[in-house]
Design an enzyme around this catalytic site. Structure first.
Site, PDB file in Angstrom:
ATOM      1  N   GLY A 148      42.834  51.904  34.421  1.00 25.24           N
ATOM      2  CA  GLY A 148      43.849  51.965  35.482  1.00 25.24           C
ATOM      3  C   GLY A 148      43.610  50.806  36.420  1.00 25.24           C
ATOM      4  N   PRO A 149      42.389  50.705  36.976  1.00 28.37           N
ATOM      5  CA  PRO A 149      42.051  49.485  37.709  1.00 28.37           C
ATOM      6  C   PRO A 149      42.028  48.319  36.711  1.00 28.37           C
ATOM      7  CG  PRO A 149      40.555  51.288  38.264  1.00 28.37           C
ATOM      8  CD  PRO A 149      41.329  51.714  37.048  1.00 28.37           C
ATOM      9  N   ASP A 185      49.088  41.479  31.280  1.00 30.07           N
ATOM     10  CA  ASP A 185      48.991  40.319  32.173  1.00 30.07           C
ATOM     11  C   ASP A 185      48.027  40.606  33.319  1.00 30.07           C
ATOM     12  OD1 ASP A 185      51.203  38.539  31.107  1.00 30.07           O
ATOM     13  OD2 ASP A 185      52.346  40.364  31.524  1.00 30.07           O
ATOM     14  N   GLY A 186      48.180  41.802  33.895  1.00 27.87           N
ATOM     15  CA  GLY A 186      47.342  42.164  35.041  1.00 27.87           C
ATOM     16  C   GLY A 186      45.867  42.161  34.673  1.00 27.87           C
ATOM     17  N   HIS A 289      58.813  48.714  34.207  1.00 31.80           N
ATOM     18  CA  HIS A 289      57.351  48.800  34.269  1.00 31.80           C
ATOM     19  C   HIS A 289      56.860  50.185  34.684  1.00 31.80           C
ATOM     20  CE1 HIS A 289      53.204  48.185  35.678  1.00 31.80           C
ATOM     21  NE2 HIS A 289      53.602  48.811  36.761  1.00 31.80           N
ATOM     22  N   SER A 412      13.856  37.540  40.817  1.00 31.15           N
ATOM     23  CA  SER A 412      13.911  38.231  42.114  1.00 31.15           C
ATOM     24  C   SER A 412      14.066  39.734  41.962  1.00 31.15           C
ATOM     25  CB  SER A 412      15.102  37.718  42.937  1.00 31.15           C
ATOM     26  OG  SER A 412      14.981  36.341  43.173  1.00 31.15           O
ATOM     27  N   GLU A 439      28.311  39.667  38.529  1.00 34.80           N
ATOM     28  CA  GLU A 439      27.931  41.034  38.891  1.00 34.80           C
ATOM     29  C   GLU A 439      28.973  42.055  38.443  1.00 34.80           C
ATOM     30  OE1 GLU A 439      28.143  38.514  41.051  1.00 34.80           O
ATOM     31  OE2 GLU A 439      26.063  38.094  41.622  1.00 34.80           O
ATOM     32  N   HIS A 489      16.224  43.304  47.516  1.00 33.22           N
ATOM     33  CA  HIS A 489      16.539  42.623  48.780  1.00 33.22           C
ATOM     34  C   HIS A 489      17.464  43.531  49.583  1.00 33.22           C
ATOM     35  CE1 HIS A 489      14.815  39.679  46.157  1.00 33.22           C
ATOM     36  NE2 HIS A 489      14.794  38.745  47.096  1.00 33.22           N
ATOM     37  N   ASP A 497      17.011  34.474  54.195  1.00 33.83           N
ATOM     38  CA  ASP A 497      18.322  34.187  53.606  1.00 33.83           C
ATOM     39  C   ASP A 497      19.466  34.548  54.562  1.00 33.83           C
ATOM     40  OD1 ASP A 497      17.949  32.801  51.268  1.00 33.83           O
ATOM     41  OD2 ASP A 497      17.713  34.600  50.035  1.00 33.83           O
ATOM     42  N   HIS A 501      23.131  37.565  53.124  1.00 33.33           N
ATOM     43  CA  HIS A 501      22.382  38.250  52.065  1.00 33.33           C
ATOM     44  C   HIS A 501      21.767  39.570  52.523  1.00 33.33           C
ATOM     45  CE1 HIS A 501      23.029  34.558  50.016  1.00 33.33           C
ATOM     46  NE2 HIS A 501      22.188  34.823  49.031  1.00 33.33           N
TER      47      HIS A 501
HETATM   48  C1  TPP Z   1      43.014  46.306  40.112  1.00 29.92           C
HETATM   49  C2  TPP Z   1      44.431  46.760  40.104  1.00 29.92           C
HETATM   50  N1  TPP Z   1      45.300  46.222  40.977  1.00 29.92           N
HETATM   51  C3  TPP Z   1      46.579  46.650  41.033  1.00 29.92           C
HETATM   52  C4  TPP Z   1      47.013  47.647  40.220  1.00 29.92           C
HETATM   53  C5  TPP Z   1      48.427  48.176  40.313  1.00 29.92           C
HETATM   54  N2  TPP Z   1      49.182  47.740  39.128  1.00 29.92           N
HETATM   55  C6  TPP Z   1      49.394  48.528  38.082  1.00 29.92           C
HETATM   56  S1  TPP Z   1      50.119  47.726  36.805  1.00 29.92           S
HETATM   57  C7  TPP Z   1      50.170  46.285  37.673  1.00 29.92           C
HETATM   58  C8  TPP Z   1      50.659  45.014  37.067  1.00 29.92           C
HETATM   59  C9  TPP Z   1      51.645  45.190  36.032  1.00 29.92           C
HETATM   60  O1  TPP Z   1      51.748  44.031  35.260  1.00 29.92           O
HETATM   61  P1  TPP Z   1      51.106  43.963  33.837  1.00 29.92           P
HETATM   62  O2  TPP Z   1      49.662  44.133  33.926  1.00 29.92           O
HETATM   63  O3  TPP Z   1      51.610  42.733  33.219  1.00 29.92           O
HETATM   64  O4  TPP Z   1      51.690  45.233  33.103  1.00 29.92           O
HETATM   65  P2  TPP Z   1      53.159  45.437  32.531  1.00 29.92           P
HETATM   66  O5  TPP Z   1      54.076  45.576  33.694  1.00 29.92           O
HETATM   67  O6  TPP Z   1      53.462  44.252  31.714  1.00 29.92           O
HETATM   68  O7  TPP Z   1      53.057  46.691  31.759  1.00 29.92           O
HETATM   69  C10 TPP Z   1      49.636  46.453  38.948  1.00 29.92           C
HETATM   70  C11 TPP Z   1      49.595  45.394  39.969  1.00 29.92           C
HETATM   71  C12 TPP Z   1      46.077  48.185  39.309  1.00 29.92           C
HETATM   72  N3  TPP Z   1      46.404  49.162  38.475  1.00 29.92           N
HETATM   73  N4  TPP Z   1      44.812  47.717  39.260  1.00 29.92           N
HETATM   74 MG    MG Z   2      53.005  42.260  31.881  1.00 28.37          MG
END
Ligand code: TPP
Ligand code: MG
Length: 691
Positions: A148-149, A185-186, A289, A412, A439, A489, A497, A501
């Site tokens: 999801g993220p 894309d995202g 979407h 470290s 990270e 640290h 640092d 840090h």
């Molecule tokens: C880290 C993060 N930021 C924002 C979102 C909210 N969000 C869900 S889908 C999306 C973008 C949609 O574009 P894409 O990834 O190209 O998916 P498509 O519309 O092509 O299915 C966003 C900004 C999320 N899910 N995760």
């Molecule tokens: Mg897309």
């Protein structure tokens, strides 16, 4: 009628041909014609648009756009067995674009995962259903990781692919599977993807295959609004094989996947698709979407796709063809079972133990005992990061599933023991990963390794950079994964640092994450005990916050039990009642002990409670918690960090000796003095409160 995708009769192992013409998306004439690719793909599309419509919420565009790719993958390439979602050698499939969750729910239903019923699909996004808004690991059999993220799934998959290679290096061909990802894309725009693909390319993870939903659309509209990256060139630059295909051409999809099977590098297949494929006015647009298409649009889509069946109805022959595809993995699974049975009994037992996530209890207990005895015999005045290394020298040989690493701070973080060999592209048998300065990618890869099974990953970085790992740590906590972050640290005690840090808010921020254990041990013995607790926490991640600076060993008695398991305990105090209770963690416990001595000299009785883990303390029975908090007139909390979270222990009227601002660059002893975290300050605060 749309001109694609092809409707060639479905076959279990369709030969790949990149040149085949795209055929009509309709049934071949005659009632007896077998369902074709288009029918199978349309079943996904129909379920996605109908479920989202019924829920009045969700994302139809992505599943409709990627239905052809997913159909080819699940009917011809992916090795899985719906009857056993936990089959250790299954191919992993990660839907990184988790918003398209209906894609995976539809696939799980169609291929025959028992738990994924049509009723569950109808209850998409409803309380108590297994069809949650986004795929959740542990919630839905067949879902390999929570996504999801954006970007996380892709980065988890890199960890899964590393785990596969390592386990194969250790156990041989009983481990031999691929990791497939669908990414949007995202996923590829998020920064974490760069860390992930760079690591995957460097390690030449040839069995990692990413199918990029190259639809040129995100929520705000065309990708061109915000991005001009040539993803194929980008992946190539990172050491991947990368190509572009028409994501609605099943032959092209199969050909690309076929080629990927033989690659010695990870593969990116950029699949040009139309988001919301089939929707008459919304296809190709951001409007498909993340909202239901609406009744008219769905009606139009049914016509365009040639799908005349009512909502949620999959014709028997199409469902049967899908179920047959779901049976494809059975022979491989049966063959694998035979190979498992043929393993030497000890090897098999070890493989199964590791995949179950059970610890080698006896070896672990012996290692802990040995370190404790050494520390009791010859106490060590060392930094807790060094104490951690000392513990690891015993734990790593005892617990072979531990895979350590560091984000370029190995020297470290002290996470590499003497015997540890690094994992490289040509030899995955090592047990240490140089993650590079990545990270976030490290934390996400660790989640993937833990999800894969057979591995307990632990990391290294500075505590201040927990912020750079936080989204992945949160997901580890949400999924209940055993990953262990060594974060050194851990306070202003790192000194020179300076404030960039020096973490001040990070302990509080990490303690705010549910289901995460945050350990801050006070000496070498506590460090060992906290390591043992982290290893034994099968269902949650841990952070070990460790010092750069040396600390005295406070626990010189040999305790057979793990005292830190209670989260807090009295480490020093007078025989009788106390006027003051001082609660401290980590490097501040020894300062608290000195503060108590100063108070004693003034005739004030003070006890000191070490609090290595807030979360474990909060879980103790009320009576224990009450006894540890005690009933002294004054409670004082001491931690070289912000107060947030401490009131649960010291009460709103307790005194707090810690930080309320960023710090500064200087030798640490001067900083402690300047910012008032000293034995004198503790004694002063107590005296003031006592009046
Ligand atoms: C880290 C993060 N930021 C924002 C979102 C909210 N969000 C869900 S889908 C999306 C973008 C949609 O574009 P894409 O990834 O190209 O998916 P498509 O519309 O092509 O299915 C966003 C900004 C999320 N899910 N995760
Ligand atoms: Mg897309």
């Amino acid at each position: 009628m749309l001109s694609s995708p092809s409707n060639r009769p479905f076959s279990m192992n369709a030969p790949a041909s990149s040149t085949a013409a795209v055929a009509q998306n309709e049934r071949h004439a005659g009632p007896a014609a077998a369902p074709g690719h288009g029918d199978l793909a349309n079943a996904i599309r129909a379920l996605a648009m109908d479920a989202v419509e019924q829920a009045k919420s969700g994302h139809p565009g992505m599943p409709m756009g990627m239905a052809d790719v997913a159909t080819v993958l699940f009917t011809q390439f992916l090795e899985y067995d719906p009857a056993d979602p936990a089959w250790p050698d299954r191919d992993r499939f990660v839907l990184s674009a988790g918003h398209g969750s209906m894609l995976i729910y539809a696939l799980l239903y169609l291929t025959g995962y028992e738990a994924m019923t049509l009723d569950q699909i109808k209850r998409f996004r409803q309380l108590g259903s297994i069809t949650a808004g986004h795929p959740e690991y542990g919630h839905t059999p067949g879902v390999e990781t929570t996504t999801g993220p954006l970007g996380q799934g892709l980065a988890n998959a890199v960890g899964m692919a590393i785990a596969e290679r390592h386990m194969a290096a250790v156990f041989g061909d009983i481990v031999d599977h691929k990791t497939y990802v669908i990414a949007s894309d995202g996923d590829l725009m998020e920064g974490i993807s760069q860390e992930a693909i760079a690591l995957a390319g460097h390690l030449k993870l040839g069995k990692l295959i990413v199918l990029f939903d190259d639809n040129g659309i995100s929520i705000d509209g065309a990708i061109s609004l915000s991005d001009s990256v040539d993803q194929v060139k980008r992946f190539e630059a990172a050491g991947w094989n990368a190509s572009r295909i028409d994501g609605h051409d099943p032959q092209a999809i199969a050909a690309a996947l076929m080629k990927a099977q033989l690659s010695d590098k990870p593969t990116l297949i950029a699949c040009k698709t139309t988001i919301g494929y089939g929707a008459p006015t919304k296809a190709g647009k951001a409007s498909s979407h993340g909202s239901p298409l609406g009744g008219d649009e769905i009606k139009g889509a049914r016509e365009k796709l040639g799908w005349s069946h009512p909502p949620f109805e999959i014709p028997d022959d199409i469902l049967a063809a899908w179920r047959k595809a779901g049976e494809r993995g059975k022979p491989a699974h049966a063959d694998w079972n035979k190979r498992l049975a043929a393993l030497a009994p000890a090897t098999r037992a070890e493989f199964e133990r590791r995949m179950r996530g059970d610890l080698p209890e006896q070896a672990l207990a012996a290692a802990v005992k040995q370190v404790k005895e050494t520390l009791a015999a010859t106490p060590k005045e060392i930094a807790t990061r060094s104490a951690s290394e000392f513990a690891l020298e015993a734990l790593v040989p005892a617990v072979p599933e531990m895979i350590g690493g560091s984000a370029d701070l190995t020297g470290s973080n002290n996470t590499r023991t003497k015997s540890m060999k690094a994992i490289t592209a040509s030899d995955f048998s090592g047990r240490f990963i140089h993650y590079g300065i990545r990270e976030h990618g490290m934390a996400a890869a660790m989640n993937g390794m833990a999800l894969h099974g057979g591995i307990i990953p632990y990391s290294g970085t500075f505590l201040v950079f927990s912020d750079y790992c936080r989204p992945s740590i949160r997901l580890a906590a949400l999924m209940g994964e055993r990953v262990i972050h060594v974060m050194t640290h851990d306070s202003i005690g790192l000194g020179e640092d300076g404030p960039t840090h020096q973490p001040v808010e990070h302990l509080a921020a990490l303690r705010a994450i549910p289901n995460l254990l945050v350990f801050r041990p006070a000496d070498a013995v506590e460090t060992l005990e906290c390591w043992e607790l982290a290893l034994k926490s099968k269902d949650r991640p841990s952070v070990l916050a460790l010092t750069r600076q040396n600390l005295p060993q406070l626990r010189n008695r040999l305790d057979a039990e793990n005292i830190c398991a209670q989260g807090a305990y009295e480490i020093a105090g007078p025989d009788g009642a106390s006027d003051v209770s001082i609660f401290a963690t980590g490097s501040e416990v020894s300062i608290a002990v000195d503060g108590a001595k100063l108070l004693a000299a003034r005739g004030i009785a003070a006890r000191v409670v070490s609090v290595p883990c807030f979360e474990l303390f909060a879980e103790q029975p009320d009576a224990y918690r009450r006894a540890i908090i005690g009933s002294a007139k004054v409670n004082i909390g001491v931690e070289a960090a912000v107060r947030q979270g401490w009131d649960a222990i010291i009460g709103a009227d307790g005194a707090f000796v810690g930080m309320s601002s960023f710090c500064a660059s200087a030798p640490y002893k001067e900083l402690y003095k300047k910012f008032g975290i000293t034995a004198e300050a503790i004694a002063e605060a107590a005296a003031k409160k006592l009046g």
